[in-house]
Design a protein around this motif. Sequence first.
Motif, short mmCIF file in Angstrom:
data_model
loop_
_atom_site.label_atom_id
_atom_site.label_comp_id
_atom_site.label_asym_id
_atom_site.label_seq_id
_atom_site.Cartn_x
_atom_site.Cartn_y
_atom_site.Cartn_z
N UNK A 20 42.43 27.67 27.42
CA UNK A 20 41.87 26.79 28.43
C UNK A 20 41.09 27.61 29.47
N UNK A 21 39.90 27.14 29.78
CA UNK A 21 39.10 27.78 30.80
C UNK A 21 39.67 27.50 32.19
N UNK A 22 39.45 28.39 33.11
CA UNK A 22 39.94 28.23 34.48
C UNK A 22 38.75 28.32 35.43
N UNK A 23 38.65 27.35 36.29
CA UNK A 23 37.56 27.31 37.22
C UNK A 23 37.74 28.29 38.37
N UNK A 24 36.72 28.33 39.23
CA UNK A 24 36.75 29.26 40.37
C UNK A 24 37.91 28.97 41.30
N UNK A 25 38.16 27.68 41.56
CA UNK A 25 39.22 27.31 42.50
C UNK A 25 40.60 27.65 41.93
N UNK A 26 40.79 27.41 40.63
CA UNK A 26 42.08 27.73 40.01
C UNK A 26 42.33 29.23 40.01
N UNK A 27 41.29 30.01 39.70
CA UNK A 27 41.45 31.47 39.71
C UNK A 27 41.73 31.99 41.12
N UNK A 28 41.02 31.41 42.11
CA UNK A 28 41.24 31.84 43.49
C UNK A 28 42.66 31.53 43.94
N UNK A 29 43.15 30.34 43.60
CA UNK A 29 44.52 29.97 43.98
C UNK A 29 45.54 30.86 43.29
N UNK A 30 45.28 31.20 42.03
CA UNK A 30 46.19 32.08 41.31
C UNK A 30 46.25 33.46 41.96
N UNK A 31 45.09 34.00 42.32
CA UNK A 31 45.07 35.31 42.99
C UNK A 31 45.75 35.24 44.34
N UNK A 32 45.51 34.14 45.08
CA UNK A 32 46.09 34.01 46.41
C UNK A 32 47.61 33.91 46.34
N UNK A 33 48.13 33.19 45.34
CA UNK A 33 49.58 33.04 45.21
C UNK A 33 50.26 34.38 44.93
N UNK A 34 49.55 35.30 44.31
CA UNK A 34 50.14 36.59 43.97
C UNK A 34 49.86 37.65 45.04
N UNK A 301 39.59 37.81 49.46
CA UNK A 301 39.82 38.58 48.24
C UNK A 301 40.07 37.68 47.05
N UNK A 302 40.67 36.50 47.27
CA UNK A 302 40.93 35.58 46.17
C UNK A 302 39.64 35.04 45.59
N UNK A 303 38.67 34.75 46.43
CA UNK A 303 37.39 34.24 45.94
C UNK A 303 36.48 35.35 45.44
N UNK A 304 36.61 36.56 46.00
CA UNK A 304 35.76 37.68 45.59
C UNK A 304 36.60 38.94 45.50
N UNK A 305 37.34 39.11 44.40
CA UNK A 305 38.21 40.29 44.28
C UNK A 305 37.44 41.60 44.23
#
Length: 313
Positions: A20-34, A301-305
Amino acid sequence: MNAQPVATVTASAATAKPIEGRGTWALAWSRLRHDRVAMISLVVILLIVVVAIAAPLVAHVTGHPPNEQYRDIGLSPEGLPRAPNSTFWLGTDDLGRDILVRIAYGARVSLLVGVVATGLTVVIGVLVGLAAGYVGGWLDTVLARIVDVVLSVPFLLVAIALVSVTGPSMTVTVLVIGFFSWASVARIVRGQVLSIREREYVEAARSLGAGSIRIMFVDVLPNVLAPVIVYTTLLVPVVIVTQATLSFLGLGLPPPTADWGGMISSAQNYYTTAWWFVVFPGAALLITTLAFNLFGDGVRDAFDPRFSQQLRR
């Protein structure tokens, strides 16, 4: 001989979950949670919000209204503030008022001004940046010159002039901060819009007959929200510090309203004899702005690692 392995591979492929593809918002939230620092900062921010909301409860538990002056029990025989004790948990100020209760009510002021002024700033900046970047032409030129003028006006001089005419109030504070902050947001949004207004999906919307207003708010705006959100999270602590600075200079909220800048200003003459008077309001302001800044860094950093990776090099 090879039938069984082929069947096994075919069955495994059939039962495997699709990628499954992950959008920008999902990836940003995943990075932020970690991001532990960002999550701890978010918890601190939520605790500050709870303290602000529960300020009347704090006053009820302690039995001390925020503006009540306890000159008999809240001041020493020499007229100095009382140190932290069982009655006044964080001590008293120069008028015998409970510092703990006033810090809780001051959190209300700081958060309210921070959120409202930041919201006003972002709304104005986004609208101006969208219009300037998408329409272009003479409108872009006019709005760009207005932005330059706003950025060149000395903030404190205008704030002093407005307060001297209208008097200090929360409304004046919010309007002054919002007026002098939207230009930076407009520049960011304009730059983003200029980079995407000629992309394929925008051209497709034009070819289908969509109007400029619909394209700006439906096709363009969602694609510039990420930098706007990052800037917003970093703007809130700036607004809180600005409000505290205005109050410190006597240009913020009128007394006896409890706010951290005014409390620190009142404690200037007591830092050697009543350290708690300046330390606790200052610590509240420091913790709040630090938490917002660290959380804003995490959102960025979550939006632009790649940005954080470049800093580490």
